[in-house]
Design a protein around this motif. Sequence first.
Motif, short mmCIF file in Angstrom:
data_model
loop_
_atom_site.label_atom_id
_atom_site.label_comp_id
_atom_site.label_asym_id
_atom_site.label_seq_id
_atom_site.Cartn_x
_atom_site.Cartn_y
_atom_site.Cartn_z
N LEU A 7 -16.91 -19.50 -21.01
CA LEU A 7 -17.90 -19.26 -22.06
C LEU A 7 -18.16 -20.52 -22.87
O LEU A 7 -19.28 -20.80 -23.26
N LYS A 8 -17.12 -21.31 -23.11
CA LYS A 8 -17.28 -22.55 -23.87
C LYS A 8 -17.95 -23.64 -23.04
O LYS A 8 -18.92 -24.26 -23.46
N VAL A 9 -17.46 -23.87 -21.82
CA VAL A 9 -17.99 -24.93 -20.97
C VAL A 9 -19.45 -24.67 -20.61
O VAL A 9 -20.26 -25.59 -20.55
N SER A 10 -19.80 -23.40 -20.39
CA SER A 10 -21.17 -23.05 -20.03
C SER A 10 -22.10 -23.04 -21.24
O SER A 10 -23.30 -22.85 -21.10
N ARG A 15 -17.59 -22.58 -29.27
CA ARG A 15 -16.18 -22.97 -29.36
C ARG A 15 -15.30 -22.01 -28.59
O ARG A 15 -15.55 -20.82 -28.55
N ARG A 16 -14.23 -22.56 -28.02
CA ARG A 16 -13.31 -21.73 -27.24
C ARG A 16 -12.60 -20.70 -28.12
O ARG A 16 -12.36 -19.58 -27.67
N THR A 17 -12.29 -21.06 -29.34
CA THR A 17 -11.63 -20.09 -30.23
C THR A 17 -12.56 -18.92 -30.54
O THR A 17 -12.11 -17.78 -30.61
N VAL A 18 -13.84 -19.20 -30.68
CA VAL A 18 -14.82 -18.13 -30.92
C VAL A 18 -14.94 -17.27 -29.66
O VAL A 18 -15.00 -16.04 -29.74
N LYS A 20 -12.62 -16.75 -27.50
CA LYS A 20 -11.40 -15.94 -27.46
C LYS A 20 -11.52 -14.75 -28.40
O LYS A 20 -11.20 -13.62 -28.03
N ASP A 21 -12.00 -14.99 -29.61
CA ASP A 21 -12.16 -13.90 -30.59
C ASP A 21 -13.14 -12.84 -30.10
O ASP A 21 -12.89 -11.64 -30.24
N VAL A 22 -14.25 -13.26 -29.54
CA VAL A 22 -15.27 -12.34 -29.03
C VAL A 22 -14.67 -11.48 -27.91
O VAL A 22 -14.88 -10.27 -27.86
N SER A 23 -13.91 -12.10 -27.03
CA SER A 23 -13.27 -11.36 -25.93
C SER A 23 -12.23 -10.38 -26.47
O SER A 23 -12.14 -9.24 -26.00
N PRO A 37 -9.48 -12.78 -22.89
CA PRO A 37 -9.79 -14.21 -22.79
C PRO A 37 -9.13 -14.90 -21.60
O PRO A 37 -9.68 -15.83 -21.03
N SER A 38 -7.97 -14.42 -21.19
CA SER A 38 -7.24 -15.06 -20.09
C SER A 38 -7.66 -14.54 -18.71
O SER A 38 -7.14 -15.00 -17.69
#
Length: 92
Positions: A7-10, A15-18, A20-23, A37-38
Amino acid sequence: MRLDKFLKVSRLIKRRTVAKDVSDQGRVLLGGKEAKPSTTIKIGDVLDVQFGQRTLTVRVEKLSESTRKEDVEGMYTVLKEEARKKEEDPFL
């Protein structure tokens, strides 16, 4: 590749933390089921991501550990984009 990293790279989420929170909140579905997230994703997977009042459905086309802004377009294909009406959400 991990879901939150994709989600972050695309650049679907900044942000990756965001991501993670969304997931963690259950707002990302992988094949119609909640995804953590994992969760490992692969090419061809279909993701439904809920952003506030809209839901974006994408198919994973390419996985890459890092991308430049110009190369993001090939990472996923938008299948559907829906806007929810306010009366559908009882909390609004």
